[in-house]
Design an enzyme around this catalytic site. Structure first.
Site, short mmCIF file in Angstrom:
data_model
loop_
_atom_site.label_atom_id
_atom_site.label_comp_id
_atom_site.label_asym_id
_atom_site.label_seq_id
_atom_site.Cartn_x
_atom_site.Cartn_y
_atom_site.Cartn_z
N ASP A 59 0.88 -1.16 0.00
CA ASP A 59 0.00 0.00 0.00
C ASP A 59 0.93 1.22 0.00
O ASP A 59 2.11 1.11 0.35
CB ASP A 59 -0.87 -0.05 1.26
CG ASP A 59 -1.69 1.21 1.42
OD1 ASP A 59 -2.34 1.62 0.44
OD2 ASP A 59 -1.67 1.80 2.52
N LEU A 60 0.41 2.38 -0.38
CA LEU A 60 1.27 3.57 -0.44
C LEU A 60 1.09 4.47 0.78
O LEU A 60 2.01 4.63 1.60
CB LEU A 60 0.97 4.34 -1.73
CG LEU A 60 1.74 5.65 -1.92
CD1 LEU A 60 3.24 5.41 -2.05
CD2 LEU A 60 1.23 6.39 -3.17
N LYS A 79 -8.92 6.65 5.87
CA LYS A 79 -7.69 5.94 5.48
C LYS A 79 -8.01 4.70 4.64
O LYS A 79 -8.84 3.87 5.03
CB LYS A 79 -6.89 5.53 6.71
CG LYS A 79 -6.16 6.72 7.31
CD LYS A 79 -5.14 6.30 8.35
CE LYS A 79 -4.40 7.51 8.86
NZ LYS A 79 -3.61 7.22 10.04
N THR A 100 0.76 10.54 3.61
CA THR A 100 0.00 11.59 2.92
C THR A 100 -1.32 11.88 3.64
O THR A 100 -2.03 12.80 3.24
CB THR A 100 -0.30 11.18 1.46
OG1 THR A 100 -0.71 9.82 1.49
CG2 THR A 100 0.90 11.35 0.58
N SER A 154 -2.50 0.54 -4.41
CA SER A 154 -3.02 1.69 -3.66
C SER A 154 -4.37 2.14 -4.21
O SER A 154 -4.62 2.04 -5.41
CB SER A 154 -2.02 2.85 -3.77
OG SER A 154 -2.61 4.06 -3.37
N ALA A 155 -5.21 2.68 -3.32
CA ALA A 155 -6.51 3.23 -3.74
C ALA A 155 -6.36 4.60 -4.38
O ALA A 155 -7.30 5.12 -4.97
CB ALA A 155 -7.44 3.34 -2.53
N LYS A 171 -10.93 -1.05 -1.88
CA LYS A 171 -10.71 -1.87 -0.69
C LYS A 171 -11.87 -1.63 0.26
O LYS A 171 -12.34 -0.50 0.32
CB LYS A 171 -9.40 -1.46 0.01
CG LYS A 171 -8.15 -1.63 -0.84
CD LYS A 171 -6.94 -0.99 -0.15
CE LYS A 171 -5.75 -0.93 -1.08
NZ LYS A 171 -4.59 -0.21 -0.51
N GLU A 221 0.08 -3.20 4.66
CA GLU A 221 -1.08 -2.30 4.72
C GLU A 221 -1.19 -1.59 6.07
O GLU A 221 -0.87 -2.17 7.10
CB GLU A 221 -2.36 -3.14 4.57
CG GLU A 221 -3.07 -3.02 3.27
CD GLU A 221 -3.62 -1.64 2.94
OE1 GLU A 221 -3.73 -0.77 3.83
OE2 GLU A 221 -3.94 -1.43 1.77
C1 G6P Z 1 -5.44 6.13 -0.14
C2 G6P Z 1 -5.65 6.94 1.13
C3 G6P Z 1 -7.08 7.43 1.22
C4 G6P Z 1 -7.46 8.18 -0.06
C5 G6P Z 1 -7.29 7.27 -1.26
C6 G6P Z 1 -7.62 7.98 -2.57
O1 G6P Z 1 -6.01 4.90 0.00
O2 G6P Z 1 -5.35 6.16 2.26
O3 G6P Z 1 -7.20 8.26 2.34
O4 G6P Z 1 -8.80 8.64 0.02
O5 G6P Z 1 -5.96 6.80 -1.31
O6 G6P Z 1 -6.64 8.94 -2.84
P1 G6P Z 1 -6.67 9.94 -4.06
O7 G6P Z 1 -5.24 10.43 -4.15
O8 G6P Z 1 -7.09 9.19 -5.28
O9 G6P Z 1 -7.64 11.02 -3.72
MG MG Z 2 -2.80 3.19 3.45
#
Ligand code: G6P
Ligand code: MG
Length: 225
Positions: A9-10, A45, A17, A114-115, A145, A169
């Site tokens: 995961d990132l 998160k 971030t 990553s999401a 996820k 994660e």
């Molecule tokens: C990660 C973070 C989330 C965030 C998601 C989407 O999973 O943990 O908090 O909402 O990415 O990020 P983005 O950069 O696409 O808005």
């Molecule tokens: Mg994360």
């Protein structure tokens, strides 16, 4: 050929971030006239951008049109981009570069899962983009996820079966996604919060090359049975 691979995961594992997401979401909440706290931010998160907005609007008890939602998603991301375009290698979380080095030494390949739709940009900002064999981000998935889709695509990029993949994660939804994908989940962060993980560590500095070596050996022995 490698029999085991790793999916990272990132946000919260490689970089932090969450603090920038917080500032950008708080800005939106302020403009809508309700409070958005760091505790609220925890709920976002690992959650997709669209779902994050829904949660935020619920917190503020705000009902807005579909059109407004689209506007908010754009303005929040513009605000967030102001922060992440200033990121540099100094924002890589402790232990992350060392862990990637250890995997390189062992000849273990790794991809990102990553999401975030901003994942490629963030990796480029911190100078890690080229180290990953592949990137699966919020643009590559249709299900967020805890759906396992992001990690299953990661396994395909690694050319491995899900049970041969190890996932790092920091979010409950992410640990659940890894478990549902039938992968080995390693929770990074609070052990109680991430009690669903197969292994737990407070941060990546706690992971030794020996732990990784032993885990890989264990997974490979299991496979041969
Ligand atoms: C990660 C973070 C989330 C965030 C998601 C989407 O999973 O943990 O908090 O909402 O990415 O990020 P983005 O950069 O696409 O808005
Ligand atoms: Mg994360």
């Amino acid at each position: 050929m490698n029999k085991t691979g790793v999916i990272f995961d990132l946000d919260g594992v490689i970089v932090d971030t969450a603090k920038y997401h917080f500032l950008a979401w708080k800005n939106l909440a302020d403009s809508l006239g309700f409070e958005f706290t760091e505790a609220h931010n925890e709920l976002l998160k690992g959650v997709s951008r669209v779902r994050s907005l829904e949660i935020l609007l619920d917190i503020g008890d705000a009902t807005v049109s579909e059109e407004k939602k689209q506007e908010f998603l754009i303005s929040k991301n513009e605000e967030y981009l102001k922060y992440i375009t200033k990121m540099g290698a100094d924002e890589i979380l402790s232990g992350a570069s060392e862990l990637l080095d250890a995997l390189d030494d062992l000849g273990i390949q790794y991809v990102l899962g990553s999401a975030s739709k901003n994942a490629p940009l963030i990796l480029k900002q911190v100078g890690l983009y080229n180290r990953f064999l592949g990137i699966v981000d919020g643009n590559s998935v249709s299900q967020a996820k805890p759906d396992p889709e992001v990690f299953l695509i990661g396994a395909k990029k690694l050319n491995l079966k899900p049970e041969n993949c190890i996932v790092f994660e920091d979010a409950i939804a992410g640990v659940e996604a890894a478990n549902r994908a039938n992968m080995t989940s390693i929770g990074i962060g609070d052990k109680k919060t991430l009690s669903g993980a197969d292994y737990n560590f407070n941060n990546l500095t706690e992971i030794s090359a020996d732990f990784i070596k032993d885990l890989i050996e264990k997974l490979e022995n299991n496979k041969e049975q």
